[in-house]
Write a protein that holds these residues in place. Structure first.
Motif, PDB file in Angstrom:
ATOM      1  N   LEU A  15       0.829  -1.204   0.000  1.00 25.20           N
ATOM      2  CA  LEU A  15       0.000   0.000   0.000  1.00 25.20           C
ATOM      3  C   LEU A  15       0.867   1.259   0.000  1.00 25.20           C
ATOM      4  CD1 LEU A  15      -2.817   1.282   0.115  1.00 25.20           C
ATOM      5  CD2 LEU A  15      -2.662   1.144   2.606  1.00 25.20           C
ATOM      6  N   LEU A  16       1.909   1.284   0.818  1.00 25.53           N
ATOM      7  CA  LEU A  16       2.803   2.431   0.854  1.00 25.53           C
ATOM      8  C   LEU A  16       3.478   2.638  -0.506  1.00 25.53           C
ATOM      9  CD1 LEU A  16       3.969   4.662   2.648  1.00 25.53           C
ATOM     10  CD2 LEU A  16       5.795   3.060   3.273  1.00 25.53           C
ATOM     11  N   GLY A  17       3.910   1.544  -1.132  1.00 22.15           N
ATOM     12  CA  GLY A  17       4.495   1.637  -2.462  1.00 22.15           C
ATOM     13  C   GLY A  17       3.510   2.188  -3.482  1.00 22.15           C
ATOM     14  N   LEU A  18       2.263   1.768  -3.406  1.00 20.99           N
ATOM     15  CA  LEU A  18       1.240   2.277  -4.316  1.00 20.99           C
ATOM     16  C   LEU A  18       0.991   3.770  -4.099  1.00 20.99           C
ATOM     17  CD1 LEU A  18      -1.390  -0.608  -4.255  1.00 20.99           C
ATOM     18  CD2 LEU A  18      -0.055   0.154  -6.231  1.00 20.99           C
ATOM     19  N   ILE A  19       0.984   4.186  -2.855  1.00 17.15           N
ATOM     20  CA  ILE A  19       0.770   5.607  -2.564  1.00 17.15           C
ATOM     21  C   ILE A  19       1.922   6.434  -3.122  1.00 17.15           C
ATOM     22  CG2 ILE A  19       0.657   7.312  -0.690  1.00 17.15           C
ATOM     23  CD1 ILE A  19      -0.926   5.139   0.908  1.00 17.15           C
ATOM     24  N   PHE A  20       3.155   5.968  -2.915  1.00 15.17           N
ATOM     25  CA  PHE A  20       4.320   6.673  -3.471  1.00 15.17           C
ATOM     26  C   PHE A  20       4.261   6.706  -4.989  1.00 15.17           C
ATOM     27  CE2 PHE A  20       7.380   5.806   0.328  1.00 15.17           C
ATOM     28  CZ  PHE A  20       6.655   6.678   1.103  1.00 15.17           C
ATOM     29  N   LEU A  21       3.887   5.575  -5.597  1.00 15.70           N
ATOM     30  CA  LEU A  21       3.772   5.503  -7.055  1.00 15.70           C
ATOM     31  C   LEU A  21       2.715   6.488  -7.556  1.00 15.70           C
ATOM     32  CD1 LEU A  21       4.488   4.071  -9.750  1.00 15.70           C
ATOM     33  CD2 LEU A  21       2.634   2.485  -9.228  1.00 15.70           C
ATOM     34  N   PHE A  22       1.605   6.556  -6.864  1.00 22.18           N
ATOM     35  CA  PHE A  22       0.544   7.477  -7.250  1.00 22.18           C
ATOM     36  C   PHE A  22       1.027   8.929  -7.181  1.00 22.18           C
ATOM     37  CE2 PHE A  22      -3.059  10.240  -6.287  1.00 22.18           C
ATOM     38  CZ  PHE A  22      -3.881   9.955  -7.359  1.00 22.18           C
TER      39      PHE A  22
ATOM     40  N   VAL B 185      -6.795   2.722  -8.577  1.00 22.42           N
ATOM     41  CA  VAL B 185      -7.678   1.554  -8.455  1.00 22.42           C
ATOM     42  C   VAL B 185      -7.015   0.495  -7.580  1.00 22.42           C
ATOM     43  CG1 VAL B 185      -8.816  -0.301  -9.731  1.00 22.42           C
ATOM     44  CG2 VAL B 185      -8.785   2.010 -10.677  1.00 22.42           C
ATOM     45  N   GLU B 186      -5.719   0.227  -7.816  1.00 23.32           N
ATOM     46  CA  GLU B 186      -4.985  -0.739  -7.001  1.00 23.32           C
ATOM     47  C   GLU B 186      -4.975  -0.320  -5.529  1.00 23.32           C
ATOM     48  OE1 GLU B 186      -1.132  -2.305  -8.544  1.00 23.32           O
ATOM     49  OE2 GLU B 186      -1.623  -0.962 -10.218  1.00 23.32           O
ATOM     50  N   THR B 187      -4.782   0.963  -5.274  1.00 25.41           N
ATOM     51  CA  THR B 187      -4.778   1.464  -3.899  1.00 25.41           C
ATOM     52  C   THR B 187      -6.132   1.220  -3.241  1.00 25.41           C
ATOM     53  OG1 THR B 187      -3.144   3.147  -4.490  1.00 25.41           O
ATOM     54  CG2 THR B 187      -4.389   3.506  -2.470  1.00 25.41           C
ATOM     55  N   SER B 188      -7.196   1.454  -3.977  1.00 27.74           N
ATOM     56  CA  SER B 188      -8.546   1.203  -3.439  1.00 27.74           C
ATOM     57  C   SER B 188      -8.739  -0.273  -3.127  1.00 27.74           C
ATOM     58  CB  SER B 188      -9.605   1.650  -4.448  1.00 27.74           C
ATOM     59  OG  SER B 188      -9.468   3.004  -4.744  1.00 27.74           O
ATOM     60  N   PHE B 189      -8.301  -1.147  -4.040  1.00 23.11           N
ATOM     61  CA  PHE B 189      -8.426  -2.587  -3.817  1.00 23.11           C
ATOM     62  C   PHE B 189      -7.609  -3.025  -2.603  1.00 23.11           C
ATOM     63  CE2 PHE B 189      -9.469  -3.782  -8.514  1.00 23.11           C
ATOM     64  CZ  PHE B 189     -10.749  -3.308  -8.343  1.00 23.11           C
ATOM     65  N   MET B 190      -6.397  -2.500  -2.473  1.00 23.61           N
ATOM     66  CA  MET B 190      -5.549  -2.889  -1.350  1.00 23.61           C
ATOM     67  C   MET B 190      -6.125  -2.385  -0.038  1.00 23.61           C
ATOM     68  SD  MET B 190      -3.105  -4.696  -0.318  1.00 23.61           S
ATOM     69  CE  MET B 190      -2.460  -5.229  -1.869  1.00 23.61           C
ATOM     70  N   LEU B 191      -6.665  -1.167  -0.028  1.00 25.75           N
ATOM     71  CA  LEU B 191      -7.330  -0.669   1.181  1.00 25.75           C
ATOM     72  C   LEU B 191      -8.512  -1.552   1.560  1.00 25.75           C
ATOM     73  CD1 LEU B 191      -7.274   3.202   0.655  1.00 25.75           C
ATOM     74  CD2 LEU B 191      -6.243   1.948   2.555  1.00 25.75           C
ATOM     75  N   LEU B 192      -9.274  -1.964   0.569  1.00 25.82           N
ATOM     76  CA  LEU B 192     -10.413  -2.848   0.824  1.00 25.82           C
ATOM     77  C   LEU B 192      -9.943  -4.179   1.404  1.00 25.82           C
ATOM     78  CD1 LEU B 192     -13.455  -3.285   0.615  1.00 25.82           C
ATOM     79  CD2 LEU B 192     -13.103  -4.016  -1.747  1.00 25.82           C
ATOM     80  N   LEU B 193      -8.854  -4.719   0.880  1.00 24.71           N
ATOM     81  CA  LEU B 193      -8.314  -5.979   1.383  1.00 24.71           C
ATOM     82  C   LEU B 193      -7.846  -5.832   2.833  1.00 24.71           C
ATOM     83  CD1 LEU B 193      -7.930  -8.798   0.199  1.00 24.71           C
ATOM     84  CD2 LEU B 193      -5.626  -8.134  -0.451  1.00 24.71           C
ATOM     85  N   ILE B 194      -7.214  -4.720   3.158  1.00 25.77           N
ATOM     86  CA  ILE B 194      -6.772  -4.485   4.535  1.00 25.77           C
ATOM     87  C   ILE B 194      -7.972  -4.338   5.467  1.00 25.77           C
ATOM     88  CG2 ILE B 194      -5.646  -2.794   6.043  1.00 25.77           C
ATOM     89  CD1 ILE B 194      -3.614  -2.332   3.758  1.00 25.77           C
ATOM     90  N   ILE B 195      -8.976  -3.605   5.033  1.00 17.99           N
ATOM     91  CA  ILE B 195     -10.191  -3.442   5.845  1.00 17.99           C
ATOM     92  C   ILE B 195     -10.854  -4.793   6.079  1.00 17.99           C
ATOM     93  CG2 ILE B 195     -12.546  -2.500   5.828  1.00 17.99           C
ATOM     94  CD1 ILE B 195     -11.298  -0.009   4.386  1.00 17.99           C
ATOM     95  N   MET B 196     -10.932  -5.617   5.020  1.00 18.22           N
ATOM     96  CA  MET B 196     -11.526  -6.948   5.168  1.00 18.22           C
ATOM     97  C   MET B 196     -10.728  -7.791   6.153  1.00 18.22           C
ATOM     98  SD  MET B 196     -12.526  -7.722   1.190  1.00 18.22           S
ATOM     99  CE  MET B 196     -12.787  -9.458   1.418  1.00 18.22           C
ATOM    100  N   LYS B 197      -9.401  -7.732   6.053  1.00 21.42           N
ATOM    101  CA  LYS B 197      -8.553  -8.506   6.970  1.00 21.42           C
ATOM    102  C   LYS B 197      -8.810  -8.095   8.408  1.00 21.42           C
ATOM    103  CE  LYS B 197      -3.838  -9.868   8.041  1.00 21.42           C
ATOM    104  NZ  LYS B 197      -4.042 -11.290   8.070  1.00 21.42           N
ATOM    105  N   LEU B 198      -8.810  -6.801   8.670  1.00 26.19           N
ATOM    106  CA  LEU B 198      -9.031  -6.322  10.037  1.00 26.19           C
ATOM    107  C   LEU B 198     -10.441  -6.646  10.526  1.00 26.19           C
ATOM    108  CD1 LEU B 198      -7.191  -2.882   9.794  1.00 26.19           C
ATOM    109  CD2 LEU B 198      -6.363  -4.997  10.862  1.00 26.19           C
TER     110      LEU B 198
END
Length: 101
Positions: free
Chosen positions: A47-54, A71-84
């Motif tokens: 996620l941090l890499g995606l934010i820097f890339l963005f 879009v990737e950042t949104s998907f990764m945030l969703l995956l983290i939210i689901m995990k938590l």
């Protein structure tokens, strides 16, 4: 309007493929509600890499990079939210008061 060249097509295509590669994991995680095998450390670094890339691609107006990166950042945030969320949810109980494995 700017002309789109072959390299822009490759850029957009790779972005679609990278963002799309997270969809099967999102689907599997949603259906199974089991995300213990996905490292929160990996998710955070990714996620941090995606934010820097963005930030970099937006600053340099690299649309084939920052559009899919968002879009990737949104998907990764969703995956983290689901995990938590699933990690902190109580286990489901069936009719015989047995926990699901």
């Amino acid at each position: 309007m700017d002309e789109i060249d072959i390299y822009d097509i490759f850029g957009y295509s790779s972005g679609i493929l990278f963002a799309g590669s997270l969809i099967p994991q999102l689907y599997k995680s949603y259906k199974s509600k089991e995300l213990n095998d996905i490292s929160i450390c990996w998710q955070s670094i990714f996620l941090l890499g995606l934010i820097f890339l963005f930030i970099y691609s937006f600053h340099n107006d690299l649309k084939p990079v920052y559009i899919p990166a968002s879009v990737e950042t949104s998907f990764m945030l969703l995956l983290i939210i689901m995990k938590l969320y699933y990690q902190n949810s109580p286990p489901e109980i069936d009719e015989d008061n047995r926990e699901y494995p």
